[in-house]
Design a protein around this motif. Structure first.
Motif, PDB file in Angstrom:
ATOM      1  N   GLU A  57       6.362  34.132   0.401  1.00  0.00           N
ATOM      2  CA  GLU A  57       6.086  33.878   1.490  1.00  0.00           C
ATOM      3  C   GLU A  57       4.895  33.749   2.066  1.00  0.00           C
ATOM      4  O   GLU A  57       5.208  31.885   2.625  1.00  0.00           O
ATOM      5  CB  GLU A  57       7.164  34.913   2.332  1.00  0.00           C
ATOM      6  CG  GLU A  57       9.176  34.473   1.852  1.00  0.00           C
ATOM      7  CD  GLU A  57       9.582  35.745   2.467  1.00  0.00           C
ATOM      8  OE1 GLU A  57      10.355  35.326   3.564  1.00  0.00           O
ATOM      9  OE2 GLU A  57       9.230  36.692   2.773  1.00  0.00           O
ATOM     10  N   GLY A  66       3.087  30.312   1.422  1.00  0.00           N
ATOM     11  CA  GLY A  66       4.147  29.031   0.744  1.00  0.00           C
ATOM     12  C   GLY A  66       5.254  28.741  -0.473  1.00  0.00           C
ATOM     13  O   GLY A  66       5.034  28.037  -0.844  1.00  0.00           O
ATOM     14  N   THR A  94       9.125  24.082  -4.400  1.00  0.00           N
ATOM     15  CA  THR A  94       7.941  24.007  -3.757  1.00  0.00           C
ATOM     16  C   THR A  94       7.269  22.797  -4.714  1.00  0.00           C
ATOM     17  O   THR A  94       7.749  22.770  -5.783  1.00  0.00           O
ATOM     18  CB  THR A  94       7.901  25.028  -3.319  1.00  0.00           C
ATOM     19  OG1 THR A  94       7.019  25.959  -4.926  1.00  0.00           O
ATOM     20  CG2 THR A  94       8.368  25.533  -2.594  1.00  0.00           C
ATOM     21  N   ARG A 127      20.352  23.657   1.105  1.00  0.00           N
ATOM     22  CA  ARG A 127      18.634  23.915   2.509  1.00  0.00           C
ATOM     23  C   ARG A 127      19.824  23.757   3.541  1.00  0.00           C
ATOM     24  O   ARG A 127      19.461  25.003   4.557  1.00  0.00           O
ATOM     25  CB  ARG A 127      18.044  23.273   1.920  1.00  0.00           C
ATOM     26  CG  ARG A 127      16.811  23.537   2.806  1.00  0.00           C
ATOM     27  CD  ARG A 127      15.683  22.515   2.890  1.00  0.00           C
ATOM     28  NE  ARG A 127      15.793  21.670   3.588  1.00  0.00           N
ATOM     29  CZ  ARG A 127      16.110  20.125   2.882  1.00  0.00           C
ATOM     30  NH1 ARG A 127      16.352  19.728   1.634  1.00  0.00           N
ATOM     31  NH2 ARG A 127      16.812  19.022   3.838  1.00  0.00           N
ATOM     32  N   VAL A 141      13.418  27.086   0.984  1.00  0.00           N
ATOM     33  CA  VAL A 141      12.401  26.392   0.379  1.00  0.00           C
ATOM     34  C   VAL A 141      12.587  25.363  -0.308  1.00  0.00           C
ATOM     35  O   VAL A 141      13.908  25.765  -1.279  1.00  0.00           O
ATOM     36  CB  VAL A 141      10.876  26.930   0.473  1.00  0.00           C
ATOM     37  CG1 VAL A 141      10.497  27.589   1.309  1.00  0.00           C
ATOM     38  CG2 VAL A 141      10.984  27.909  -0.897  1.00  0.00           C
ATOM     39  N   VAL A 165       6.785  26.168   5.484  1.00  0.00           N
ATOM     40  CA  VAL A 165       5.591  25.499   4.009  1.00  0.00           C
ATOM     41  C   VAL A 165       5.736  24.097   4.296  1.00  0.00           C
ATOM     42  O   VAL A 165       6.057  23.010   3.468  1.00  0.00           O
ATOM     43  CB  VAL A 165       6.751  26.498   3.508  1.00  0.00           C
ATOM     44  CG1 VAL A 165       5.818  25.786   1.789  1.00  0.00           C
ATOM     45  CG2 VAL A 165       7.322  27.598   3.460  1.00  0.00           C
ATOM     46  N   GLU A 196       6.948  21.397   2.557  1.00  0.00           N
ATOM     47  CA  GLU A 196       9.028  21.563   2.295  1.00  0.00           C
ATOM     48  C   GLU A 196       9.670  22.127   2.731  1.00  0.00           C
ATOM     49  O   GLU A 196      10.343  22.069   3.701  1.00  0.00           O
ATOM     50  CB  GLU A 196       8.816  22.877   1.301  1.00  0.00           C
ATOM     51  CG  GLU A 196       8.067  22.459   0.187  1.00  0.00           C
ATOM     52  CD  GLU A 196       8.262  20.817  -0.976  1.00  0.00           C
ATOM     53  OE1 GLU A 196       7.778  20.704  -2.119  1.00  0.00           O
ATOM     54  OE2 GLU A 196       9.939  21.810  -0.792  1.00  0.00           O
ATOM     55  N   SER A 197       8.728  22.871   4.832  1.00  0.00           N
ATOM     56  CA  SER A 197       9.412  22.800   5.817  1.00  0.00           C
ATOM     57  C   SER A 197      10.148  21.303   6.705  1.00  0.00           C
ATOM     58  O   SER A 197      10.173  20.472   6.411  1.00  0.00           O
ATOM     59  CB  SER A 197       8.564  23.075   6.843  1.00  0.00           C
ATOM     60  OG  SER A 197       7.377  22.548   7.231  1.00  0.00           O
TER      61      SER A 197
END
Length: 418
Positions: free
Chosen positions: A161, A164, A188, A321, A332, A414, A417-418
């Protein structure tokens, strides 16, 4: 007399153990409907353009005038040219068809590439990791002893984490680094800036990057390159692997490609020439009918049909997600890849969470520990099921996860990816 390293490698029990637990539960609960979000195989049928190309190629094989036997080991020119025109020319790379080798799956190619390197070559992998990178080097005797869940001569680049879920540059010297982007299992992807740092590092340290881009077609974020060769200088430090398995549903047909640039040399030797020699020695080529099917992916109809399937799976990924995030779990992936990765809620380890999902809501995923030590308290869900099953599965997830309690850590932002 026999290779002793086969006796040193731990058994690959992840998916067999998953199957055993699911079968045991189903036998005891025959009326329960199990929803599988751990599947790594595709479920959509082949695109019509692909099926038509297969049928046409089979008919060619039925005629004296058009029959094909052994083909070129490196792949037919029509497919190598199509890969360049469809994958590399549009993104501005200088890769040529002569640098493309057609194979029967990126698993085969990523397992075999280690044969180009010395037995003492130092290897680094991201953790968690696609298991074949590790196991192929272990069978070659390159990784030392397996002690306490880790190989003694393998450099683990923790994807956690705090970074990321992206690997950091190695602190100790290594010769080979396996990178997978978009990543399996974490979902990711590496940004252009990330890859620029990796290419610079490899050039400065005389290392080789083995870049697995099997999920490149799922990328939607412009900041995530589809090829490492979009980065200046990468052709001198990287080998790239591509696949039609998840992109176009070829998990049963088997077709892939590997790019080994002619500019990639080590100790005076051309890795392109070495891979060509290995390829011709160990491989008689992907079947003609399969290569014609792969070529059809790049037709206007094929592109449209294949993209529709990718969109279908990515819709599933978004549902998974979003359901996890709504339940307080920082997930993620699921944006540039068909996998979603997250820390198990309630402080559970990955097998404990697996058992809870199966027993209480009849949903199956993949325990993260099967991908490496850093995955021990994480979990992977896949978007390759049907849309209907995915909808029902996420509804079940949103009832169970709040009861377990959210993850111990706060949601992670991230980058792309966030």
């Amino acid at each position: 007399m026999i290779n002793p390293h086969y006796g040193n490698i731990p058994p690959s029990y992840l998916f067999s153990e998953v199957a055993t637990r699911v079968r045991t539960f189903q036998d005891a609960n025959p009326d329960q409907r199990i929803l599988r979000l751990g599947i790594g195989d595709v479920t959509r049928p082949l695109a019509p353009a692909v099926v038509e190309a297969l049928q046409d190629a089979v008919q060619e094989q039925a005629s004296d005038a058009t029959f094909r036997g052994y083909g070129p080991e490196q792949g037919y020119a029509f497919l190598r040219d199509a890969i360049i025109a469809g994958e590399y020319a549009p993104i501005g790379t200088a890769i040529t068809a002569e640098e493309v080798f057609v194979g029967d799956g990126s698993k085969t190619d990523t397992a075999g590439v280690q044969e180009l390197f010395d037995a003492d070559a130092r290897v680094a992998v991201s953790d968690p990791v696609y298991p074949v990178y590790v196991d192929s080097n272990a069978l070659a005797g390159r990784l030392g002893e397996f002690v306490g869940g880790k190989w003694s001569r393998l450099t683990y680049l923790d994807c956690i984490e705090s970074n990321g879920y992206r690997p950091s540059l190695p602190e100790a010297p290594v010769d080979l680094v396996y990178l997978c982007s978009p990543n399996n299992p974490t979902g990711t992807s590496l940004s252009r800036s990330d890859l620029e740092q990796w290419v610079t590092w490899a050039r400065e340290n005389d290392a080789v990057i083995l870049f697995d881009a099997a999920y490149r077609a799922f990328i939607t974020d412009d900041s995530a390159p589809r090829s490492i060769y979009e980065i200046e200088g990468a052709e001198e430090v990287a080998i790239e692997f591509g696949s039609f398995s998840k992109t176009a549903g070829f998990t049963g047909l088997r077709c892939s490609w590997t790019v080994v640039p002619k500019a990639l040399r080590r100790e005076g030797a051309s890795l392109h020439a070495m891979w060509s020699r290995r390829h011709a020695t160990k491989f008689n080529g992907t079947p003609y009918i399969v290569q014609r099917a792969a070529e059809a992916i790049y037709s206007p109809e094929g592109r449209e049909q294949v993209q529709a399937d990718i969109d279908y799976y990515m819709r599933n990924a978004g549902l998974i997600r979003e359901a996890l995030n709504a339940s307080g779990v920082a997930a993620v992936g699921g944006r540039n890849a068909p996998y979603v990765w997250f820390r198990c809620p309630g402080g559970l380890d990955s097998w404990e969470f697996f058992d809870r999902l199966l027993a209480e809501i009849q949903v199956v995923g993949t325990p993260g520990v099967g991908f490496g030590p850093a995955g021990a308290d994480h979990f992977r869900l896949s978007a390759f099921g049907s849309h209907e099953d995915t909808l029902e599965a996420v509804a079940r997830l949103t009832t169970l996860i709040p009861a377990l309690g959210r993850t111990d850590s706060s949601p992670v932002l991230v980058r792309s990816e966030s």
